[in-house]
Motif scaffolding. Structure first.
Motif, PDB file in Angstrom:
ATOM      1  N   ALA A   1      -2.836   8.966  -0.200  1.00  0.00           N
ATOM      2  CA  ALA A   1      -3.297   7.979   0.779  1.00  0.00           C
ATOM      3  C   ALA A   1      -4.780   8.170   1.071  1.00  0.00           C
ATOM      4  O   ALA A   1      -5.529   7.189   1.178  1.00  0.00           O
ATOM      5  CB  ALA A   1      -2.485   8.076   2.060  1.00  0.00           C
TER       6      ALA A   1
ATOM      7  N   LYS B   1       0.830  -1.197   0.000  1.00  0.00           N
ATOM      8  CA  LYS B   1       0.000   0.000   0.000  1.00  0.00           C
ATOM      9  C   LYS B   1       0.872   1.257   0.000  1.00  0.00           C
ATOM     10  O   LYS B   1       0.588   2.221  -0.721  1.00  0.00           O
ATOM     11  CB  LYS B   1      -0.930   0.005   1.215  1.00  0.00           C
ATOM     12  CG  LYS B   1      -1.865   1.188   1.253  1.00  0.00           C
ATOM     13  CD  LYS B   1      -2.804   1.133   2.448  1.00  0.00           C
ATOM     14  CE  LYS B   1      -3.673   2.365   2.496  1.00  0.00           C
ATOM     15  NZ  LYS B   1      -4.593   2.342   3.637  1.00  0.00           N
ATOM     16  N   ALA B   2       1.938   1.255   0.771  1.00  0.00           N
ATOM     17  CA  ALA B   2       2.828   2.420   0.834  1.00  0.00           C
ATOM     18  C   ALA B   2       3.478   2.688  -0.518  1.00  0.00           C
ATOM     19  O   ALA B   2       3.587   3.845  -0.944  1.00  0.00           O
ATOM     20  CB  ALA B   2       3.898   2.204   1.899  1.00  0.00           C
TER      21      ALA B   2
ATOM     22  N   LEU C   1      -6.747   6.819  -1.912  1.00  0.00           N
ATOM     23  CA  LEU C   1      -6.750   5.350  -1.923  1.00  0.00           C
ATOM     24  C   LEU C   1      -7.674   4.801  -0.840  1.00  0.00           C
ATOM     25  O   LEU C   1      -8.438   3.861  -1.081  1.00  0.00           O
ATOM     26  CB  LEU C   1      -5.340   4.810  -1.742  1.00  0.00           C
ATOM     27  CG  LEU C   1      -5.184   3.295  -1.794  1.00  0.00           C
ATOM     28  CD1 LEU C   1      -5.686   2.734  -3.115  1.00  0.00           C
ATOM     29  CD2 LEU C   1      -3.738   2.902  -1.568  1.00  0.00           C
ATOM     30  N   ASP C   2      -7.635   5.396   0.352  1.00  0.00           N
ATOM     31  CA  ASP C   2      -8.524   4.971   1.438  1.00  0.00           C
ATOM     32  C   ASP C   2      -9.982   5.180   1.065  1.00  0.00           C
ATOM     33  O   ASP C   2     -10.839   4.330   1.331  1.00  0.00           O
ATOM     34  CB  ASP C   2      -8.202   5.711   2.735  1.00  0.00           C
ATOM     35  CG  ASP C   2      -6.871   5.275   3.335  1.00  0.00           C
ATOM     36  OD1 ASP C   2      -6.381   4.181   2.988  1.00  0.00           O
ATOM     37  OD2 ASP C   2      -6.324   6.039   4.157  1.00  0.00           O
TER      38      ASP C   2
ATOM     39  N   LYS D   1       1.780  12.710  -0.721  1.00  0.00           N
ATOM     40  CA  LYS D   1       1.506  11.331  -0.306  1.00  0.00           C
ATOM     41  C   LYS D   1       0.279  11.264   0.595  1.00  0.00           C
ATOM     42  O   LYS D   1      -0.483  10.301   0.553  1.00  0.00           O
ATOM     43  CB  LYS D   1       2.718  10.741   0.417  1.00  0.00           C
ATOM     44  CG  LYS D   1       3.873  10.429  -0.497  1.00  0.00           C
ATOM     45  CD  LYS D   1       5.003   9.778   0.285  1.00  0.00           C
ATOM     46  CE  LYS D   1       6.221   9.567  -0.580  1.00  0.00           C
ATOM     47  NZ  LYS D   1       7.335   8.969   0.177  1.00  0.00           N
ATOM     48  N   VAL D   2       0.072  12.303   1.397  1.00  0.00           N
ATOM     49  CA  VAL D   2      -1.095  12.345   2.284  1.00  0.00           C
ATOM     50  C   VAL D   2      -2.380  12.372   1.452  1.00  0.00           C
ATOM     51  O   VAL D   2      -3.335  11.643   1.746  1.00  0.00           O
ATOM     52  CB  VAL D   2      -1.024  13.574   3.221  1.00  0.00           C
ATOM     53  CG1 VAL D   2      -2.302  13.712   4.019  1.00  0.00           C
ATOM     54  CG2 VAL D   2       0.173  13.453   4.155  1.00  0.00           C
TER      55      VAL D   2
ATOM     56  N   VAL E   1       0.780   4.179  -2.810  1.00  0.00           N
ATOM     57  CA  VAL E   1       0.534   5.580  -2.460  1.00  0.00           C
ATOM     58  C   VAL E   1       1.644   6.462  -3.020  1.00  0.00           C
ATOM     59  O   VAL E   1       1.380   7.528  -3.595  1.00  0.00           O
ATOM     60  CB  VAL E   1       0.399   5.764  -0.930  1.00  0.00           C
ATOM     61  CG1 VAL E   1       0.477   7.223  -0.530  1.00  0.00           C
ATOM     62  CG2 VAL E   1      -0.901   5.143  -0.436  1.00  0.00           C
ATOM     63  N   GLU E   2       2.878   6.031  -2.882  1.00  0.00           N
ATOM     64  CA  GLU E   2       4.008   6.803  -3.390  1.00  0.00           C
ATOM     65  C   GLU E   2       3.928   6.950  -4.914  1.00  0.00           C
ATOM     66  O   GLU E   2       4.125   8.039  -5.456  1.00  0.00           O
ATOM     67  CB  GLU E   2       5.324   6.121  -3.000  1.00  0.00           C
ATOM     68  CG  GLU E   2       6.554   6.915  -3.362  1.00  0.00           C
ATOM     69  CD  GLU E   2       7.833   6.278  -2.848  1.00  0.00           C
ATOM     70  OE1 GLU E   2       8.893   6.597  -3.413  1.00  0.00           O
ATOM     71  OE2 GLU E   2       7.778   5.465  -1.907  1.00  0.00           O
TER      72      GLU E   2
END
Length: 90
Positions: free
Chosen positions: A22, A3-4, A25-26, A18-19, A7-8
């Protein structure tokens, strides 16, 4: 890909933080989950694929250690059918 890492990659491709990636994606995963909870749950992303909820019937299984027959309850499962573009890309 984790997931990380996703996101990147999303942040780099979209030119956002990135925030923000994220959060996007959430939101995507939460909304797909909500759509699949509905009676005829189905999410179609043209070119990517379709997520669909399918009812798996109750069945008999076998414990591999003891050979004992066990009952497996009916359950809802999520299936994914890739779209043509995704199949061709892979």
């Amino acid at each position: 890909m984790t997931k990380a890492e996703l996101v990147e990659k999303m942040a780099d491709d979209a030119g956002i933080t990135k925030v923000a990636a994220a959060a996007a994606l959430d939101s995507f995963t939460a909304n797909v989950g909500k759509a699949l909870k509905k009676k005829d749950g189905k999410v179609t992303l043209v070119g990517f694929g379709t997520f669909m909820k399918v009812r798996r019937k109750a069945r008999k299984g076998r414990n591999p250690q003891t050979g004992e027959v066990i009952k497996i309850k009916a359950a809802n499962v999520v299936k994914f059918k890739p779209g043509k573009k995704l199949r061709d890309a892979v």
